[in-house]
Design a protein around this motif. Structure first.
Motif, PDB file in Angstrom:
ATOM      1  N   LEU A  93       0.840  -1.218   0.080  1.00 57.90           N
ATOM      2  CA  LEU A  93       0.064   0.270   0.081  1.00 57.90           C
ATOM      3  C   LEU A  93       0.833   1.283  -0.066  1.00 57.90           C
ATOM      4  N   LEU A  94       2.040   1.330   0.578  1.00 56.31           N
ATOM      5  CA  LEU A  94       2.774   2.391   0.869  1.00 56.31           C
ATOM      6  C   LEU A  94       3.547   2.723  -0.517  1.00 56.31           C
ATOM      7  N   LEU A  95       4.125   1.501  -0.980  1.00 54.52           N
ATOM      8  CA  LEU A  95       4.829   1.589  -2.298  1.00 54.52           C
ATOM      9  C   LEU A  95       3.779   2.034  -3.379  1.00 54.52           C
ATOM     10  N   GLY A  96       2.686   1.380  -3.652  1.00 53.91           N
ATOM     11  CA  GLY A  96       1.699   1.734  -4.579  1.00 53.91           C
ATOM     12  C   GLY A  96       0.982   3.237  -4.400  1.00 53.91           C
ATOM     13  N   GLY A  97       1.001   3.573  -3.160  1.00 53.56           N
ATOM     14  CA  GLY A  97       0.360   4.917  -2.925  1.00 53.56           C
ATOM     15  C   GLY A  97       1.581   6.088  -3.304  1.00 53.56           C
ATOM     16  N   ALA A  98       2.818   5.672  -3.095  1.00 44.35           N
ATOM     17  CA  ALA A  98       3.958   6.585  -3.609  1.00 44.35           C
ATOM     18  C   ALA A  98       4.119   6.642  -4.995  1.00 44.35           C
ATOM     19  N   VAL A  99       3.915   5.627  -5.882  1.00 43.90           N
ATOM     20  CA  VAL A  99       3.943   5.501  -7.318  1.00 43.90           C
ATOM     21  C   VAL A  99       2.736   6.245  -7.741  1.00 43.90           C
ATOM     22  N   THR A 102       2.770  10.133  -6.918  1.00 43.52           N
ATOM     23  CA  THR A 102       3.975  10.776  -7.859  1.00 43.52           C
ATOM     24  C   THR A 102       3.390  11.136  -8.984  1.00 43.52           C
ATOM     25  N   LEU A 103       2.910  10.105  -9.794  1.00 43.15           N
ATOM     26  CA  LEU A 103       2.470  10.431 -11.133  1.00 43.15           C
ATOM     27  C   LEU A 103       1.480  11.291 -11.059  1.00 43.15           C
ATOM     28  N   ALA A 104       0.365  11.198 -10.192  1.00 42.61           N
ATOM     29  CA  ALA A 104      -0.782  12.425 -10.097  1.00 42.61           C
ATOM     30  C   ALA A 104      -0.153  13.763  -9.712  1.00 42.61           C
ATOM     31  N   VAL A 105       0.568  14.014  -8.747  1.00 46.24           N
ATOM     32  CA  VAL A 105       1.168  15.389  -8.458  1.00 46.24           C
ATOM     33  C   VAL A 105       2.119  15.643  -9.645  1.00 46.24           C
ATOM     34  N   GLY A 106       3.084  14.751 -10.077  1.00 47.00           N
ATOM     35  CA  GLY A 106       3.965  15.285 -11.134  1.00 47.00           C
ATOM     36  C   GLY A 106       3.016  15.547 -12.405  1.00 47.00           C
ATOM     37  N   GLY A 107       2.128  15.091 -12.395  1.00 49.52           N
ATOM     38  CA  GLY A 107       1.088  15.345 -13.791  1.00 49.52           C
ATOM     39  C   GLY A 107       0.668  16.722 -13.728  1.00 49.52           C
ATOM     40  N   LEU A 108       0.155  16.822 -12.229  1.00 54.67           N
ATOM     41  CA  LEU A 108      -0.456  18.127 -11.996  1.00 54.67           C
ATOM     42  C   LEU A 108       0.591  19.207 -12.085  1.00 54.67           C
ATOM     43  N   PHE A 109       1.605  19.052 -11.644  1.00 60.27           N
ATOM     44  CA  PHE A 109       2.797  20.123 -11.962  1.00 60.27           C
ATOM     45  C   PHE A 109       3.046  20.341 -13.457  1.00 60.27           C
ATOM     46  N   THR A 110       3.056  19.117 -13.995  1.00 59.68           N
ATOM     47  CA  THR A 110       3.507  19.566 -15.542  1.00 59.68           C
ATOM     48  C   THR A 110       2.355  20.290 -16.240  1.00 59.68           C
ATOM     49  N   LEU A 111       1.104  19.744 -15.894  1.00 59.76           N
ATOM     50  CA  LEU A 111       0.030  20.684 -16.597  1.00 59.76           C
ATOM     51  C   LEU A 111      -0.029  22.106 -16.258  1.00 59.76           C
ATOM     52  N   TYR A 112       0.403  22.555 -14.999  1.00 61.43           N
ATOM     53  CA  TYR A 112       0.560  23.748 -14.459  1.00 61.43           C
ATOM     54  C   TYR A 112       1.908  24.235 -14.140  1.00 61.43           C
ATOM     55  N   PRO A 113       2.756  24.754 -15.057  1.00 55.08           N
ATOM     56  CA  PRO A 113       4.164  24.872 -14.746  1.00 55.08           C
ATOM     57  C   PRO A 113       4.480  25.975 -13.677  1.00 55.08           C
ATOM     58  N   PHE A 126       7.401  15.512  -2.491  1.00 60.28           N
ATOM     59  CA  PHE A 126       6.024  15.829  -2.015  1.00 60.28           C
ATOM     60  C   PHE A 126       5.354  14.566  -1.372  1.00 60.28           C
ATOM     61  N   VAL A 127       5.516  13.522  -2.352  1.00 61.39           N
ATOM     62  CA  VAL A 127       4.471  12.423  -2.037  1.00 61.39           C
ATOM     63  C   VAL A 127       5.473  11.486  -0.982  1.00 61.39           C
ATOM     64  N   GLY A 128       6.827  11.261  -1.460  1.00 63.55           N
ATOM     65  CA  GLY A 128       7.822  10.616  -0.532  1.00 63.55           C
ATOM     66  C   GLY A 128       7.609  11.043   1.023  1.00 63.55           C
ATOM     67  N   THR A 129       7.506  12.286   0.973  1.00 61.68           N
ATOM     68  CA  THR A 129       7.199  12.862   2.275  1.00 61.68           C
ATOM     69  C   THR A 129       6.139  12.340   3.111  1.00 61.68           C
ATOM     70  N   LEU A 130       4.941  12.297   2.416  1.00 61.57           N
ATOM     71  CA  LEU A 130       3.611  11.822   3.012  1.00 61.57           C
ATOM     72  C   LEU A 130       3.808  10.268   3.189  1.00 61.57           C
TER      73      LEU A 130
END
Length: 199
Positions: A93-99, A102-113, A126-130
């Motif tokens: 669960l921790l590993l799946g949540g991390a992956v 990261t994909l979701a937040v990275g995608g968001l940051f890419t869409l909104y530079p 960000f996600v690793g800290t959580l």
């Protein structure tokens, strides 16, 4: 610079308190997060700001978790939190949540530079800290491994962003994480041996 220095110094204290399994680690993390919001905002690191806001929220939750989970002196405990290794399900669960996170937040940051000039590194931190803080709140030894992985990206990113003190603190974090991980690991082995002896 001062907020970076003070916030990260308090963060080091919080890590040392976590190593000692003291509940004071959580208010220290919360205070560090509040101060570092200003440092990251001045460096235009939106991911760092988001990370610290996350630290503040999870620190409040972790504080309540550890407050409920402490081994009370009347039960033969020393008032510190009991630690253990995660089950394979928890690790998944921790590993799946991390992956996925990261994909979701990275995608968001890419869409909104405008949110981040380094979207994937920021998302990873960000996600690793959580993930690390959730694992810490549950008393899982794996939280140290998560912090190690965050530091591997956090150190070069901090130096390249002009937050030299943060970079230096991340290097010190790295050493403390190794020692803390060893301490928690040994404590789980001691606890297992005691349980086996009383069984």
């Amino acid at each position: 610079m001062w907020s970076d220095m003070i916030g990260n110094t308090i963060g080091l204290i919080a890590l040392a308190l976590g190593w000692r399994r003291s509940i004071l680690t959580w208010p220290a993390q919360l205070l560090s997060g509040v101060i570092l919001v200003g440092a990251y905002a001045s460096a235009h690191l939106s991911g760092g700001v988001g990370k610290q806001l996350l630290v503040i929220g999870v620190a409040a939750w972790g504080w309540s978790q550890w407050n409920r989970g402490r081994r009370r002196s009347e039960d033969g405990g020393d008032g510190s939190i009991a630690v253990r290794f995660a089950s394979w399900k928890e690790r998944g669960l921790l590993l799946g949540g991390a992956v996925l996170g990261t994909l979701a937040v990275g995608g968001l940051f890419t869409l909104y530079p405008s949110l981040s000039w380094s979207p994937w590194a920021d998302a990873y931190i960000f996600v690793g800290t959580l993930v690390a803080m959730v694992a810490q709140a549950r008393g899982l030894v794996e939280f140290w491994f998560a912090w190690l992985l965050v530091d591997l990206v956090g150190v070069p990113l901090a130096f390249s962003s002009g937050l030299a003190f943060s970079g230096l603190v991340y290097v010190i974090y790295f050493a403390l994480v190794i020692w803390g991980m060893r301490d928690w690991w040994l404590r789980t082995r001691t606890a297992s041996a005691l349980e086996g002896a009383t069984a």
